[in-house]
Design a protein around this motif. Structure first.
Motif, PDB file in Angstrom:
ATOM      1  N   LEU A  26      28.191  44.379  51.380  1.00  0.00           N
ATOM      2  CA  LEU A  26      27.726  44.136  50.015  1.00  0.00           C
ATOM      3  C   LEU A  26      27.400  45.448  49.318  1.00  0.00           C
ATOM      4  CD1 LEU A  26      25.320  41.062  50.101  1.00  0.00           C
ATOM      5  CD2 LEU A  26      27.481  41.259  48.898  1.00  0.00           C
ATOM      6  N   ARG A  27      26.717  46.342  50.013  1.00  0.00           N
ATOM      7  CA  ARG A  27      26.328  47.624  49.425  1.00  0.00           C
ATOM      8  C   ARG A  27      27.549  48.497  49.130  1.00  0.00           C
ATOM      9  NH1 ARG A  27      23.069  49.856  53.323  1.00  0.00           N
ATOM     10  NH2 ARG A  27      24.682  51.318  53.943  1.00  0.00           N
ATOM     11  N   LYS A  28      28.591  48.386  49.944  1.00  0.00           N
ATOM     12  CA  LYS A  28      29.797  49.186  49.746  1.00  0.00           C
ATOM     13  C   LYS A  28      30.716  48.604  48.679  1.00  0.00           C
ATOM     14  CE  LYS A  28      29.181  52.412  52.748  1.00  0.00           C
ATOM     15  NZ  LYS A  28      29.077  53.803  52.369  1.00  0.00           N
ATOM     16  N   GLY A  29      30.422  47.399  48.164  1.00  0.00           N
ATOM     17  CA  GLY A  29      31.216  46.824  47.083  1.00  0.00           C
ATOM     18  C   GLY A  29      32.478  46.115  47.532  1.00  0.00           C
ATOM     19  N   GLN A  30      32.492  45.561  48.715  1.00  0.00           N
ATOM     20  CA  GLN A  30      33.689  44.901  49.227  1.00  0.00           C
ATOM     21  C   GLN A  30      34.002  43.599  48.505  1.00  0.00           C
ATOM     22  OE1 GLN A  30      35.803  45.975  51.764  1.00  0.00           O
ATOM     23  NE2 GLN A  30      34.694  47.883  51.524  1.00  0.00           N
ATOM     24  N   TYR A  31      33.022  42.999  47.844  1.00  0.00           N
ATOM     25  CA  TYR A  31      33.209  41.690  47.229  1.00  0.00           C
ATOM     26  C   TYR A  31      33.181  41.763  45.710  1.00  0.00           C
ATOM     27  CZ  TYR A  31      31.778  40.667  51.984  1.00  0.00           C
ATOM     28  OH  TYR A  31      31.668  40.662  53.348  1.00  0.00           O
ATOM     29  N   GLU A  32      33.455  42.911  45.132  1.00  0.00           N
ATOM     30  CA  GLU A  32      33.341  43.081  43.689  1.00  0.00           C
ATOM     31  C   GLU A  32      34.436  42.368  42.906  1.00  0.00           C
ATOM     32  OE1 GLU A  32      30.907  44.565  41.914  1.00  0.00           O
ATOM     33  OE2 GLU A  32      29.844  44.712  43.814  1.00  0.00           O
ATOM     34  N   ASP A  33      35.674  42.378  43.389  1.00  0.00           N
ATOM     35  CA  ASP A  33      36.792  41.827  42.629  1.00  0.00           C
ATOM     36  C   ASP A  33      37.687  40.967  43.517  1.00  0.00           C
ATOM     37  OD1 ASP A  33      38.555  41.347  40.558  1.00  0.00           O
ATOM     38  OD2 ASP A  33      39.620  43.230  40.807  1.00  0.00           O
ATOM     39  N   PRO A  34      37.213  39.830  43.991  1.00  0.00           N
ATOM     40  CA  PRO A  34      38.054  39.024  44.884  1.00  0.00           C
ATOM     41  C   PRO A  34      39.245  38.390  44.164  1.00  0.00           C
ATOM     42  CG  PRO A  34      36.022  37.873  44.420  1.00  0.00           C
ATOM     43  CD  PRO A  34      35.895  39.249  43.825  1.00  0.00           C
ATOM     44  N   GLU A  35      39.110  38.076  42.893  1.00  0.00           N
ATOM     45  CA  GLU A  35      40.219  37.475  42.155  1.00  0.00           C
ATOM     46  C   GLU A  35      41.343  38.499  41.948  1.00  0.00           C
ATOM     47  OE1 GLU A  35      42.348  34.478  40.534  1.00  0.00           O
ATOM     48  OE2 GLU A  35      40.381  34.306  41.468  1.00  0.00           O
ATOM     49  N   GLY A  36      40.987  39.733  41.644  1.00  0.00           N
ATOM     50  CA  GLY A  36      41.991  40.777  41.485  1.00  0.00           C
ATOM     51  C   GLY A  36      42.723  41.063  42.775  1.00  0.00           C
ATOM     52  N   ASP A  37      42.005  41.070  43.882  1.00  0.00           N
ATOM     53  CA  ASP A  37      42.642  41.293  45.182  1.00  0.00           C
ATOM     54  C   ASP A  37      43.596  40.156  45.522  1.00  0.00           C
ATOM     55  OD1 ASP A  37      41.265  43.631  45.502  1.00  0.00           O
ATOM     56  OD2 ASP A  37      39.660  42.726  46.686  1.00  0.00           O
ATOM     57  N   ALA A  38      43.217  38.938  45.184  1.00  0.00           N
ATOM     58  CA  ALA A  38      44.079  37.789  45.477  1.00  0.00           C
ATOM     59  C   ALA A  38      45.374  37.870  44.677  1.00  0.00           C
ATOM     60  CB  ALA A  38      43.345  36.493  45.163  1.00  0.00           C
ATOM     61  N   ARG A  39      45.305  38.327  43.470  1.00  0.00           N
ATOM     62  CA  ARG A  39      46.519  38.453  42.650  1.00  0.00           C
ATOM     63  C   ARG A  39      47.324  39.702  43.016  1.00  0.00           C
ATOM     64  NH1 ARG A  39      46.352  34.435  39.294  1.00  0.00           N
ATOM     65  NH2 ARG A  39      44.405  33.744  38.367  1.00  0.00           N
ATOM     66  N   ARG A  40      46.647  40.767  43.406  1.00  0.00           N
ATOM     67  CA  ARG A  40      47.318  42.025  43.734  1.00  0.00           C
ATOM     68  C   ARG A  40      48.186  41.883  44.980  1.00  0.00           C
ATOM     69  NH1 ARG A  40      43.036  45.184  44.585  1.00  0.00           N
ATOM     70  NH2 ARG A  40      42.501  44.959  42.404  1.00  0.00           N
ATOM     71  N   ILE A  41      47.780  41.064  45.928  1.00  0.00           N
ATOM     72  CA  ILE A  41      48.559  40.926  47.159  1.00  0.00           C
ATOM     73  C   ILE A  41      49.882  40.202  46.913  1.00  0.00           C
ATOM     74  CG2 ILE A  41      47.589  38.743  47.976  1.00  0.00           C
ATOM     75  CD1 ILE A  41      47.438  40.040  50.751  1.00  0.00           C
ATOM     76  N   LEU A  42      49.952  39.419  45.843  1.00  0.00           N
ATOM     77  CA  LEU A  42      51.172  38.693  45.528  1.00  0.00           C
ATOM     78  C   LEU A  42      52.126  39.495  44.644  1.00  0.00           C
ATOM     79  CD1 LEU A  42      49.565  35.227  44.788  1.00  0.00           C
ATOM     80  CD2 LEU A  42      50.732  35.946  46.863  1.00  0.00           C
ATOM     81  N   ASN A  43      51.675  40.617  44.124  1.00  0.00           N
ATOM     82  CA  ASN A  43      52.459  41.417  43.198  1.00  0.00           C
ATOM     83  C   ASN A  43      53.311  42.426  43.970  1.00  0.00           C
ATOM     84  OD1 ASN A  43      53.456  42.678  40.988  1.00  0.00           O
ATOM     85  ND2 ASN A  43      51.506  43.406  40.208  1.00  0.00           N
ATOM     86  N   ASP A  44      54.629  42.422  43.751  1.00  0.00           N
ATOM     87  CA  ASP A  44      55.532  43.345  44.436  1.00  0.00           C
ATOM     88  C   ASP A  44      55.935  44.534  43.570  1.00  0.00           C
ATOM     89  OD1 ASP A  44      55.579  41.922  46.760  1.00  0.00           O
ATOM     90  OD2 ASP A  44      57.359  40.765  46.234  1.00  0.00           O
ATOM     91  N   ASP A  45      55.306  44.720  42.418  1.00  0.00           N
ATOM     92  CA  ASP A  45      55.702  45.802  41.523  1.00  0.00           C
ATOM     93  C   ASP A  45      55.407  47.179  42.101  1.00  0.00           C
ATOM     94  OD1 ASP A  45      56.579  43.963  39.731  1.00  0.00           O
ATOM     95  OD2 ASP A  45      54.786  44.028  38.472  1.00  0.00           O
ATOM     96  N   TYR A  46      54.350  47.295  42.851  1.00  0.00           N
ATOM     97  CA  TYR A  46      53.946  48.593  43.371  1.00  0.00           C
ATOM     98  C   TYR A  46      53.949  48.553  44.893  1.00  0.00           C
ATOM     99  CZ  TYR A  46      51.193  52.749  44.272  1.00  0.00           C
ATOM    100  OH  TYR A  46      50.775  53.960  44.724  1.00  0.00           O
ATOM    101  N   ASP A  47      54.705  49.440  45.483  1.00  0.00           N
ATOM    102  CA  ASP A  47      54.771  49.539  46.937  1.00  0.00           C
ATOM    103  C   ASP A  47      54.236  50.911  47.328  1.00  0.00           C
ATOM    104  OD1 ASP A  47      55.262  49.120  49.568  1.00  0.00           O
ATOM    105  OD2 ASP A  47      57.451  49.226  49.406  1.00  0.00           O
TER     106      ASP A  47
END
Length: 55
Positions: A26-47
């Motif tokens: 929590l202190r390191k900010g691991q849970y700040e943007d879970p929605e963005g991470d969920a969408r980023r993993i499906l995006n193939d634009d950037y490798d």
């Protein structure tokens, strides 16, 4: 009953260790943007893997 004298402190230690790890993440900010991470993993634009010469 002697087993309980070992299991109870071990259980409490592991529980506190897990709780400490949770608060550390929590202190390191691991849970700040879970929605963005969920969408980023499906995006193939950037490798971000480096390109090899044989590809």
């Amino acid at each position: 009953m002697d087993v309980l004298a070992i299991l109870i402190p071990v259980t409490l230690f592991l529980g506190l260790l897990g709780l400490g790890a949770f608060f550390w993440t929590l202190r390191k900010g691991q849970y700040e943007d879970p929605e963005g991470d969920a969408r980023r993993i499906l995006n193939d634009d950037y490798d971000d893997r480096p390109k090899r010469d044989d590809e």
